[in-house]
Write an enzyme that holds these catalytic residues in place. Structure first.
Site, PDB file in Angstrom:
ATOM      1  CG  ASP A  51      -1.653   0.912   1.395  1.00 51.99           C
ATOM      2  OD1 ASP A  51      -2.898   0.927   0.355  1.00 51.99           O
ATOM      3  OD2 ASP A  51      -1.716   2.036   2.188  1.00 51.99           O
ATOM      4  CD  GLU A  57      15.400 -13.318   4.520  1.00 54.90           C
ATOM      5  OE1 GLU A  57      14.127 -13.897   5.364  1.00 54.90           O
ATOM      6  OE2 GLU A  57      15.659 -12.341   4.671  1.00 54.90           O
TER       7      GLU A  57
END
Ligand code: NOJ
Length: 498
Positions: free
Chosen positions: A211, A267
């Site tokens: 956002d 990751e």
């Protein structure tokens, strides 16, 4: 336009080939009969999305929140708001999406929290609070709240600084006053938010929508924004309200943070995850969020499509611009509506034949299409909802805006009363259009008057409906490697019908 199948499906990551459907959970399906959509309602409708041929869903925030901006002001990022369900429902949702062979994108509001978040409540307590520096507090230019620290305007106009008389300082909010911005120059804040991101990736989120990501960092020296003649910001120019937003938006440190965030997301492999940023600015700046080699945000919303001319040359220009700015390994996105914008069919003069064309374009062009719930039905705008009684806090802020300005703003892709594009999803012709079970109270927003004729059940039975057209296009896209993973070469126009 030619979309060439020069690359095989296997050579592009899944998120470049996917189709995304945005669910505004409050308005999608109410399972428990309180008039508000919920996560159990979404689970119950996954079969529909699978039938439609959608591959990924993005669900607007459902985390704990006082709902002052319906999920976009969060008070606990690790809890589900009770009106939407529980953590158990969230787990069931993620599992059910995966069991349907689909992916799920969660909405991360990193820029700010609710002013009811425990961090802000603590931060506000005193100038010496250990959490004071979690937010952006400054002394005013004059004492006793007489003048804010600098001239910075919020994204909605007016000063973004808000005075706290108890501690005699001002805090900064890029959007509405109850959404204080977090201070990403504090390493503790950054760490905590990155850990929160990791948490949701561990829970199984396949992607994250970010956002107002372009507001994360502001000028560290709090220099005034320079003057500009522009009164209103647009999709591709955040300057407005008579200032250039150089010190408040698209700061170089935000671009660097995009790469840091990407490293965190990377990751998590098996499957790879992706980030899509809500950012505003010229296409050349938006591209920088992705990094020259695609090492930043995987995707950014390219909102220019929201105000593009609905003509053949208009679309050609749009594609040309996106293709030039986002060549492989970058990838464009195509967005024609969302929970903040005028419904796309509105700009097509409510012409369903043109809506088919738009679907055909959006689902065949090179790029990730984002389809807003209800657009597949041609759900129109819910016009005539009075500003003064709107539930949307943005509408409340502009309640004195003269009515005659609204259509002009809407044409420019600006929606003042966002209630208008958040009508409950019509599922059938029965009670509450199937949005809520019979006997439930009225839905949180009124149904669109055309719900009785545009509902899913009716359109599913009609092979000539807009819904059937979306389904055919989505199936075609899935079946054809050229459409989901191909490259695109634009031909010279034969004649110019401008
Ligand atoms: C952008 C979101 O799309 C909008 O709905 C929200 O009100 C603001 N950001 C503030 O979070």
């Amino acid at each position: 336009m030619i979309n060439l199948g020069l690359m095989s499906r296997a050579s592009l990551p899944w998120w470049k080939q996917t189709t995304v459907y945005q669910i505004y959970p409050r308005s999608f399906a109410d399972d428990n009969g309180d008039g508000i959509g919920d996560l159990a309602g979404v689970i119950a409708r996954l079969d529909y999305l699978k039938w439609l041929g959608i591959e990924t869903i993005w669900i607007s925030p459902f985390f704990k929140s006082p709902q002052a901006d319906f999920g976009y002001a969060i008070s606990d990022h690790f809890e589900v708001a009770p009106e939407y369900g529980s953590l158990e429902d969230c787990r069931r949702l993620i599992d059910a999406v995966h069991a349907h062979g689909m992916k799920i994108v969660l909405d991360m509001v990193l820029n700010h929290t609710s002013n009811q978040h425990p961090w802000f409540l603590e931060s506000k307590q005193s100038r010496h609070s250990p959490r004071r520096d979690f937010y952006i507090w400054r002394d005013g230019r004059k004492p006793h709240g007489a003048a804010p620290p600098n001239n910075w305007k919020s994204m909605l106009g007016g000063s973004g600084w808000h005075y706290d008389p108890a501690t005699e300082q001002w805090y900064w909010a890029s959007f509405l006053p109850f959404q204080p911005d977090l201070n990403y120059r504090n390493p503790q804040v950054k760490q905590a938010m990155l850990d929160m991101v990791r948490h949701w990736l561990r829970q199984g989120a396949d992607g994250l929508r970010l956002d107002i990501f372009n507001a994360i960092h502001k000028d560290a020296g709090f220099a005034d924004n320079p003057f500009s003649f522009r009164p209103i910001p647009s999709e591709h120019n955040p300057d407005g309200f008579f200032q250039r937003a150089v010190n408040t938006q698209n700061h170089p440190d935000t671009l660097a943070f995009a790469r840091e965030l990407r490293a965190v997301v990377d990751e998590f492999q098996h499957p790879p995850r992706f980030l899509v940023g809500e950012v505003f600015g010229p296409t050349s700046v938006l591209r920088e969020y992705c990094g020259p080699l695609g090492e930043g945000l995987n995707l950014v919303f390219l909102f220019k499509s929201l105000s593009a001319k609905f003509t053949a040359p208009g679309f050609r220009d749009l594609m040309q611009e996106f293709e030039t700015a986002f060549p492989e390994p970058l990838h464009p996105t195509y967005v024609f509506g969302n929970h903040d914008r005028p419904r796309s069919i509105e700009r097509l003069g409510n012409d369903r034949a043109r809506a088919r064309l738009l679907a055909a374009f959006q689902l065949t062009v090179r790029g990730v299409p984002f389809v807003y719930y209800g657009d597949e039905l041609g759900l129109p705008h819910h016009e005539g909802m009075a500003l003064h009684s709107a539930l949307d806090p943005v509408a409340a802020r502009y309640r004195f805006l003269p009515k005659f300005l609204l259509p002009t703003l809407r044409k420019r892709g600006i929606l003042v009363n966002r209630d208008e594009c958040r009508s409950p999803m019509p599922w059938h012709g029965g009670a509450h259009a199937g949005f809520a079970p019979p006997g439930a109270p009225s839905p949180w927003l009124p149904l669109h008057p055309q719900s009785a004729i545009l509902h899913v059940e009716g359109q599913r039975q009609d092979p000539d409906s807009l819904l059937a057209c979306y389904r055919r296009m989505l199936l075609l896209r899935r079946a054809s490697p050229a459409l989901s993973g191909g490259s695109l070469q634009l031909c010279e126009p034969l004649g110019d019908p401008r």
